[in-house]
Design a protein around this motif. Structure first.
Motif, PDB file in Angstrom:
ATOM      1  N   TRP A  53       0.804  -1.212   0.000  1.00  0.00           N
ATOM      2  CA  TRP A  53       0.000   0.000   0.000  1.00  0.00           C
ATOM      3  C   TRP A  53       0.846   1.275   0.000  1.00  0.00           C
ATOM      4  O   TRP A  53       0.548   2.223  -0.711  1.00  0.00           O
ATOM      5  CB  TRP A  53      -0.924  -0.009   1.213  1.00  0.00           C
ATOM      6  CG  TRP A  53      -2.043   0.968   1.104  1.00  0.00           C
ATOM      7  CD1 TRP A  53      -2.034   2.263   1.536  1.00  0.00           C
ATOM      8  CD2 TRP A  53      -3.312   0.750   0.513  1.00  0.00           C
ATOM      9  NE1 TRP A  53      -3.235   2.855   1.249  1.00  0.00           N
ATOM     10  CE2 TRP A  53      -4.045   1.955   0.628  1.00  0.00           C
ATOM     11  CE3 TRP A  53      -3.920  -0.351  -0.107  1.00  0.00           C
ATOM     12  CZ2 TRP A  53      -5.340   2.085   0.149  1.00  0.00           C
ATOM     13  CZ3 TRP A  53      -5.210  -0.211  -0.571  1.00  0.00           C
ATOM     14  CH2 TRP A  53      -5.904   0.986  -0.441  1.00  0.00           C
ATOM     15  N   ARG A  72      -4.833   1.287  -5.890  1.00  0.00           N
ATOM     16  CA  ARG A  72      -5.483   1.712  -4.654  1.00  0.00           C
ATOM     17  C   ARG A  72      -5.689   3.215  -4.654  1.00  0.00           C
ATOM     18  O   ARG A  72      -5.006   3.965  -5.354  1.00  0.00           O
ATOM     19  CB  ARG A  72      -4.692   1.270  -3.422  1.00  0.00           C
ATOM     20  CG  ARG A  72      -3.554   2.204  -2.950  1.00  0.00           C
ATOM     21  CD  ARG A  72      -2.333   2.072  -3.771  1.00  0.00           C
ATOM     22  NE  ARG A  72      -1.164   2.654  -3.114  1.00  0.00           N
ATOM     23  CZ  ARG A  72      -0.309   3.444  -3.730  1.00  0.00           C
ATOM     24  NH1 ARG A  72      -0.494   3.774  -4.990  1.00  0.00           N
ATOM     25  NH2 ARG A  72       0.755   3.917  -3.084  1.00  0.00           N
ATOM     26  N   LEU A  79      -9.322  -0.446  -2.496  1.00  0.00           N
ATOM     27  CA  LEU A  79      -8.511  -1.255  -3.397  1.00  0.00           C
ATOM     28  C   LEU A  79      -9.342  -1.581  -4.631  1.00  0.00           C
ATOM     29  O   LEU A  79     -10.555  -1.792  -4.523  1.00  0.00           O
ATOM     30  CB  LEU A  79      -8.105  -2.545  -2.692  1.00  0.00           C
ATOM     31  CG  LEU A  79      -7.264  -3.548  -3.466  1.00  0.00           C
ATOM     32  CD1 LEU A  79      -5.833  -3.027  -3.622  1.00  0.00           C
ATOM     33  CD2 LEU A  79      -7.265  -4.897  -2.754  1.00  0.00           C
ATOM     34  N   CYS A  96     -11.053  -9.936  -1.474  1.00  0.00           N
ATOM     35  CA  CYS A  96     -10.070  -8.939  -1.088  1.00  0.00           C
ATOM     36  C   CYS A  96      -9.455  -9.392   0.242  1.00  0.00           C
ATOM     37  O   CYS A  96     -10.158  -9.966   1.084  1.00  0.00           O
ATOM     38  CB  CYS A  96     -10.800  -7.610  -0.918  1.00  0.00           C
ATOM     39  SG  CYS A  96      -9.868  -6.277  -0.203  1.00  0.00           S
ATOM     40  N   HIS A  98      -6.160  -8.585   3.371  1.00  0.00           N
ATOM     41  CA  HIS A  98      -5.257  -7.596   3.976  1.00  0.00           C
ATOM     42  C   HIS A  98      -4.288  -8.301   4.924  1.00  0.00           C
ATOM     43  O   HIS A  98      -4.650  -9.269   5.608  1.00  0.00           O
ATOM     44  CB  HIS A  98      -6.117  -6.601   4.773  1.00  0.00           C
ATOM     45  CG  HIS A  98      -5.348  -5.710   5.702  1.00  0.00           C
ATOM     46  ND1 HIS A  98      -4.850  -6.127   6.920  1.00  0.00           N
ATOM     47  CD2 HIS A  98      -5.009  -4.405   5.598  1.00  0.00           C
ATOM     48  CE1 HIS A  98      -4.240  -5.122   7.511  1.00  0.00           C
ATOM     49  NE2 HIS A  98      -4.319  -4.081   6.732  1.00  0.00           N
TER      50      HIS A  98
END
Length: 119
Positions: A53, A72, A79, A96, A98
């Motif tokens: 990120w 992003r 995202l 998705c 993380h």
């Protein structure tokens, strides 16, 4: 805790495009990686793409290189996965995910969004 909500899935014809979105909220951490995975019926979930990120470095599965683009929006904490030149074999539920940058595994997952490519 990180909350991830995907959207943008649907039914498109071969060769078409879709853009998936994933809105992240909660404790996302200053340094983290977000990614997209997919799971086709009766198959294991597999990696599609990821992005660091903070610096924007991206990584792709060989099967999607040149067709999919992960990106992003920092301001929106969202995202994206731009999917072009879609094929029937791209049909799957897309998730998705993380993880903290120093972590080895993705620890937070969205509920998934269905993508169906008709031939």
């Amino acid at each position: 805790q990180v909350r991830l909500v995907e959207s943008g899935g649907g039914l498109v014809q071969t060769g078409g495009s879709l853009r998936l979105s994933c809105a992240a909220s909660g404790r996302t951490f200053s340094g983290y990686v977000m990614g997209w995975f997919c799971q086709a019926p009766e198959k294991e979930r597999e990696f599609v793409a990821s992005i660091i990120w903070s610096i924007g470095n991206t990584y792709y599965a060989d099967s999607v290189k040149g067709r999919f683009t992960i990106s992003r929006d920092n301001a929106k904490n969202t995202l994206y996965l731009q999917m072009n030149s879609l094929k029937p074999e791209d049909t799957a539920v897309y998730y998705c995910a993380h993880r903290a940058q120093e972590a080895s595994n993705f620890g937070s997952w969205g509920q998934g969004t269905q993508v169906i490519i008709s031939s």
